[in-house]
Design a protein around this motif. Structure first.
Motif, PDB file in Angstrom:
ATOM      1  N   THR A 121      31.492   4.271  69.044  1.00 16.59           N
ATOM      2  CA  THR A 121      31.043   4.371  67.927  1.00 16.59           C
ATOM      3  C   THR A 121      31.972   4.732  66.616  1.00 16.59           C
ATOM      4  OG1 THR A 121      29.374   5.715  69.123  1.00 16.59           O
ATOM      5  CG2 THR A 121      29.405   6.206  66.704  1.00 16.59           C
ATOM      6  N   ALA A 122      33.083   5.320  66.926  1.00 11.78           N
ATOM      7  CA  ALA A 122      34.032   5.479  65.760  1.00 11.78           C
ATOM      8  C   ALA A 122      34.696   4.163  65.235  1.00 11.78           C
ATOM      9  CB  ALA A 122      35.362   6.218  66.303  1.00 11.78           C
ATOM     10  N   ALA A 123      34.801   2.966  66.143  1.00 10.29           N
ATOM     11  CA  ALA A 123      35.375   1.840  65.952  1.00 10.29           C
ATOM     12  C   ALA A 123      34.332   1.134  64.970  1.00 10.29           C
ATOM     13  CB  ALA A 123      35.786   0.996  67.273  1.00 10.29           C
ATOM     14  N   SER A 124      32.956   1.238  65.498  1.00 11.83           N
ATOM     15  CA  SER A 124      31.996   0.470  64.785  1.00 11.83           C
ATOM     16  C   SER A 124      31.661   0.912  63.635  1.00 11.83           C
ATOM     17  CB  SER A 124      30.522   0.635  65.558  1.00 11.83           C
ATOM     18  OG  SER A 124      30.237   1.997  65.616  1.00 11.83           O
ATOM     19  N   LEU A 125      31.884   2.287  63.121  1.00 16.81           N
ATOM     20  CA  LEU A 125      32.006   2.793  61.714  1.00 16.81           C
ATOM     21  C   LEU A 125      33.143   2.208  61.198  1.00 16.81           C
ATOM     22  CD1 LEU A 125      31.017   6.467  62.355  1.00 16.81           C
ATOM     23  CD2 LEU A 125      29.668   4.713  61.300  1.00 16.81           C
ATOM     24  N   LEU A 126      34.361   2.287  61.557  1.00 15.75           N
ATOM     25  CA  LEU A 126      35.433   1.937  60.893  1.00 15.75           C
ATOM     26  C   LEU A 126      35.587   0.529  60.561  1.00 15.75           C
ATOM     27  CD1 LEU A 126      38.353   4.235  62.821  1.00 15.75           C
ATOM     28  CD2 LEU A 126      37.470   4.392  60.229  1.00 15.75           C
ATOM     29  N   PHE A 127      35.461  -0.326  61.354  1.00 16.17           N
ATOM     30  CA  PHE A 127      35.438  -1.748  61.279  1.00 16.17           C
ATOM     31  C   PHE A 127      34.497  -2.492  60.867  1.00 16.17           C
ATOM     32  CE2 PHE A 127      39.009  -0.339  64.245  1.00 16.17           C
ATOM     33  CZ  PHE A 127      40.117  -0.469  63.448  1.00 16.17           C
ATOM     34  N   ARG A 128      33.167  -1.767  60.744  1.00 14.78           N
ATOM     35  CA  ARG A 128      31.895  -2.521  60.548  1.00 14.78           C
ATOM     36  C   ARG A 128      31.979  -3.446  59.290  1.00 14.78           C
ATOM     37  NH1 ARG A 128      26.329   0.568  59.649  1.00 14.78           N
ATOM     38  NH2 ARG A 128      26.934   1.242  61.763  1.00 14.78           N
ATOM     39  N   SER A 129      32.372  -3.346  58.287  1.00 15.31           N
ATOM     40  CA  SER A 129      32.493  -4.221  57.192  1.00 15.31           C
ATOM     41  C   SER A 129      33.468  -5.305  57.244  1.00 15.31           C
ATOM     42  CB  SER A 129      32.939  -3.444  55.901  1.00 15.31           C
ATOM     43  OG  SER A 129      34.294  -2.731  56.095  1.00 15.31           O
ATOM     44  N   LYS A 130      34.576  -5.196  57.950  1.00 17.64           N
ATOM     45  CA  LYS A 130      35.295  -6.144  58.480  1.00 17.64           C
ATOM     46  C   LYS A 130      34.692  -7.237  59.088  1.00 17.64           C
ATOM     47  CE  LYS A 130      39.734  -4.020  57.456  1.00 17.64           C
ATOM     48  NZ  LYS A 130      41.141  -3.550  57.898  1.00 17.64           N
ATOM     49  N   ILE A 131      34.008  -6.801  60.365  1.00 20.24           N
ATOM     50  CA  ILE A 131      33.410  -7.613  61.255  1.00 20.24           C
ATOM     51  C   ILE A 131      32.263  -8.475  60.420  1.00 20.24           C
ATOM     52  CG2 ILE A 131      31.894  -7.317  63.268  1.00 20.24           C
ATOM     53  CD1 ILE A 131      33.440  -4.907  64.055  1.00 20.24           C
ATOM     54  N   LEU A 132      31.613  -7.822  59.640  1.00 22.36           N
ATOM     55  CA  LEU A 132      30.377  -8.477  59.265  1.00 22.36           C
ATOM     56  C   LEU A 132      30.940  -9.522  58.232  1.00 22.36           C
ATOM     57  CD1 LEU A 132      27.802  -5.385  58.294  1.00 22.36           C
ATOM     58  CD2 LEU A 132      27.622  -7.221  60.043  1.00 22.36           C
ATOM     59  N   LYS A 133      32.008  -9.161  57.378  1.00 20.63           N
ATOM     60  CA  LYS A 133      32.418 -10.085  56.605  1.00 20.63           C
ATOM     61  C   LYS A 133      32.964 -11.238  57.296  1.00 20.63           C
ATOM     62  CE  LYS A 133      36.036 -10.923  53.150  1.00 20.63           C
ATOM     63  NZ  LYS A 133      37.541 -10.150  52.464  1.00 20.63           N
ATOM     64  N   TRP A 134      33.536 -11.137  58.339  1.00 23.19           N
ATOM     65  CA  TRP A 134      33.858 -12.356  59.420  1.00 23.19           C
ATOM     66  C   TRP A 134      32.806 -12.917  59.790  1.00 23.19           C
ATOM     67  CZ3 TRP A 134      32.905 -14.172  64.110  1.00 23.19           C
ATOM     68  CH2 TRP A 134      33.759 -15.198  64.677  1.00 23.19           C
ATOM     69  N   VAL A 135      31.580 -12.502  59.834  1.00 27.15           N
ATOM     70  CA  VAL A 135      30.248 -13.147  60.638  1.00 27.15           C
ATOM     71  C   VAL A 135      29.821 -13.781  59.504  1.00 27.15           C
ATOM     72  CG1 VAL A 135      28.182 -12.813  61.299  1.00 27.15           C
ATOM     73  CG2 VAL A 135      30.080 -11.475  62.481  1.00 27.15           C
ATOM     74  N   GLN A 136      29.699 -13.131  58.342  1.00 30.14           N
ATOM     75  CA  GLN A 136      29.182 -13.955  57.038  1.00 30.14           C
ATOM     76  C   GLN A 136      29.703 -15.228  56.669  1.00 30.14           C
ATOM     77  OE1 GLN A 136      28.746 -10.750  54.341  1.00 30.14           O
ATOM     78  NE2 GLN A 136      26.887  -9.864  55.311  1.00 30.14           N
ATOM     79  N   GLU A 137      31.139 -15.188  57.111  1.00 24.29           N
ATOM     80  CA  GLU A 137      32.209 -16.258  56.639  1.00 24.29           C
ATOM     81  C   GLU A 137      32.070 -17.395  57.518  1.00 24.29           C
ATOM     82  OE1 GLU A 137      35.620 -14.625  55.942  1.00 24.29           O
ATOM     83  OE2 GLU A 137      35.274 -14.006  53.730  1.00 24.29           O
ATOM     84  N   ASN A 138      31.446 -16.958  58.829  1.00 26.48           N
ATOM     85  CA  ASN A 138      31.541 -17.960  60.111  1.00 26.48           C
ATOM     86  C   ASN A 138      30.206 -17.867  60.929  1.00 26.48           C
ATOM     87  OD1 ASN A 138      34.625 -18.806  60.436  1.00 26.48           O
ATOM     88  ND2 ASN A 138      34.565 -16.539  59.897  1.00 26.48           N
ATOM     89  N   PRO A 139      29.249 -18.588  59.868  1.00 30.88           N
ATOM     90  CA  PRO A 139      27.934 -18.458  60.476  1.00 30.88           C
ATOM     91  C   PRO A 139      27.528 -19.469  61.646  1.00 30.88           C
ATOM     92  CG  PRO A 139      27.754 -19.548  58.632  1.00 30.88           C
ATOM     93  CD  PRO A 139      29.247 -19.175  58.484  1.00 30.88           C
ATOM     94  N   ARG A 140      28.512 -20.324  61.899  1.00 31.02           N
ATOM     95  CA  ARG A 140      28.327 -21.400  62.669  1.00 31.02           C
ATOM     96  C   ARG A 140      28.506 -20.749  64.149  1.00 31.02           C
ATOM     97  NH1 ARG A 140      33.145 -21.845  60.361  1.00 31.02           N
ATOM     98  NH2 ARG A 140      35.119 -21.888  61.837  1.00 31.02           N
ATOM     99  N   TYR A 141      29.176 -19.551  64.200  1.00 35.21           N
ATOM    100  CA  TYR A 141      29.445 -18.930  65.489  1.00 35.21           C
ATOM    101  C   TYR A 141      28.297 -17.992  66.008  1.00 35.21           C
ATOM    102  CZ  TYR A 141      34.170 -20.357  65.124  1.00 35.21           C
ATOM    103  OH  TYR A 141      35.216 -21.205  64.944  1.00 35.21           O
ATOM    104  N   LEU A 142      27.225 -17.815  64.955  1.00 31.23           N
ATOM    105  CA  LEU A 142      25.893 -16.979  65.452  1.00 31.23           C
ATOM    106  C   LEU A 142      25.019 -17.714  66.197  1.00 31.23           C
ATOM    107  CD1 LEU A 142      25.346 -15.762  61.890  1.00 31.23           C
ATOM    108  CD2 LEU A 142      26.680 -14.492  63.779  1.00 31.23           C
ATOM    109  N   PRO A 143      24.561 -17.125  67.339  1.00 28.70           N
ATOM    110  CA  PRO A 143      23.426 -17.823  68.293  1.00 28.70           C
ATOM    111  C   PRO A 143      22.092 -17.989  67.588  1.00 28.70           C
ATOM    112  CG  PRO A 143      23.802 -15.356  68.672  1.00 28.70           C
ATOM    113  CD  PRO A 143      24.841 -15.812  67.633  1.00 28.70           C
ATOM    114  N   THR A 144      21.133 -18.938  67.857  1.00 28.11           N
ATOM    115  CA  THR A 144      19.960 -19.153  67.170  1.00 28.11           C
ATOM    116  C   THR A 144      19.037 -19.471  68.378  1.00 28.11           C
ATOM    117  OG1 THR A 144      20.705 -21.619  67.115  1.00 28.11           O
ATOM    118  CG2 THR A 144      21.175 -19.924  65.074  1.00 28.11           C
ATOM    119  N   GLY A 145      17.918 -19.660  68.046  1.00 27.40           N
ATOM    120  CA  GLY A 145      16.861 -19.880  69.107  1.00 27.40           C
ATOM    121  C   GLY A 145      16.703 -19.084  70.096  1.00 27.40           C
ATOM    122  N   ASN A 146      16.654 -19.565  71.386  1.00 30.74           N
ATOM    123  CA  ASN A 146      16.730 -18.988  72.663  1.00 30.74           C
ATOM    124  C   ASN A 146      18.076 -18.217  73.074  1.00 30.74           C
ATOM    125  OD1 ASN A 146      13.945 -19.764  73.408  1.00 30.74           O
ATOM    126  ND2 ASN A 146      14.825 -21.734  74.308  1.00 30.74           N
ATOM    127  N   ALA A 147      19.109 -18.787  72.626  1.00 29.48           N
ATOM    128  CA  ALA A 147      20.354 -17.991  72.618  1.00 29.48           C
ATOM    129  C   ALA A 147      20.372 -16.715  72.136  1.00 29.48           C
ATOM    130  CB  ALA A 147      21.489 -18.868  72.283  1.00 29.48           C
TER     131      ALA A 147
END
Length: 264
Positions: A121-147
């Motif tokens: 929980t502590a890690a998710s609070l501290l690093f949430r913004s950095k993780i989300l920034k990476w996800v938003q910059e790399n949308p090709r890695y996000l699962p879609t559809g049934n995945a």
């Protein structure tokens, strides 16, 4: 047995302190309440988990009603999360029943599980913004559809185990994982969806722990008396205080508590 008349003030104050943080930050209920009960009040880990789950089911129920009125709940995501979490919650309760009376070693395992959940929980609070920034910059890695549906059910399954064993995981961890899978959601939708799926999960897990004899109702009432008005006050304060400062403080507190639980 806990004597409500003599000890209730301590639990009311504890409920108020936790409720204040929950209102200010939106997270921290189980991740603070369960360690507080085990470390400070020396409540048995199983009783702390069971009582906190009953506490969470009631408080999150009110939160879901409020978010539903404002249209902040994505029920399609809630259904997928519930498929995974409720299934593993039932299995976790049945395993606990099969294990039988809680031994000292099993209590130690639960304490370590609580500690690990607090650290996550502590890690998710501290690093949430950095993780989300990476996800938003790399949308090709996000699962879609049934995945994406499979990943959502799997996330629910993992959280179902964490919550049933430690009462922790449906708040900050759940919200972070929802954001990772669905980064397009508004903050209000993440909060509403996270609270909504946690209601049946914590209610079922709480009922399971009541069946196992792990819920102390006098303790539960004391916590509710303190937390309900404090959550409202915390929500009011959140508009004045810096969210970054409160979340960082909360994460630091959780990190220290988690280390203490894991090393004990």
């Amino acid at each position: 047995m806990i004597h409500f008349l003599t000890d209730s003030s301590h639990f009311i104050i504890s409920g108020a302190l936790v409720g204040l943080l929950v209102g200010m930050t939106g997270v921290g209920g189980g991740s603070l309440m369960t360690p507080l009960l085990t470390l400070i009040f020396e409540i048995a880990p199983t009783a702390a988990v069971g009582t906190d789950l009953a506490f969470a089911a009631i408080t999150k129920g009110f939160g879901t009603a409020a978010h539903r009125l404002h249209g902040n709940v994505r029920w399609d995501i809630v259904r997928l999360l519930c498929i995974g979490s409720i299934s593993t919650a039932i299995l976790s309760i049945l395993v606990s029943k099969y294990v039988g009376p809680v031994s000292k070693d099993w209590n130690h395992v639960i304490s370590i599980s609580i500690g690990i959940s607090v650290l996550l929980t502590a890690a998710s609070l501290l690093f949430r913004s950095k993780i989300l920034k990476w996800v938003q910059e790399n949308p090709r890695y996000l699962p879609t559809g049934n995945a994406l549906k499979t990943a959502t059910i799997s996330v629910g399954a993992v959280i179902g185990i964490l919550v049933t064993v430690s009462s922790i995981g449906a708040g900050a961890i759940g919200a972070t994982l929802i954001l990772l899978l669905y980064p397009h959601l508004k903050a209000s939708e993440v909060a509403g969806t996270d609270i909504a799926y946690a209601v049946p999960l914590t209610a079922l897990a709480g009922l399971g722990h009541w069946w196992l004899g792990n819920v102390h109702f006098d303790l539960l009432f004391g916590l509710l008396i303190g937390s309900v008005p404090a959550i409202w006050l915390g929500a009011k304060l959140s508009s004045v205080l810096s969210e970054r400062a409160t979340r960082t403080t909360l994460a630091g507190t959780l990190f220290l508590v988690g280390i203490k639980l894991v090393s004990s």
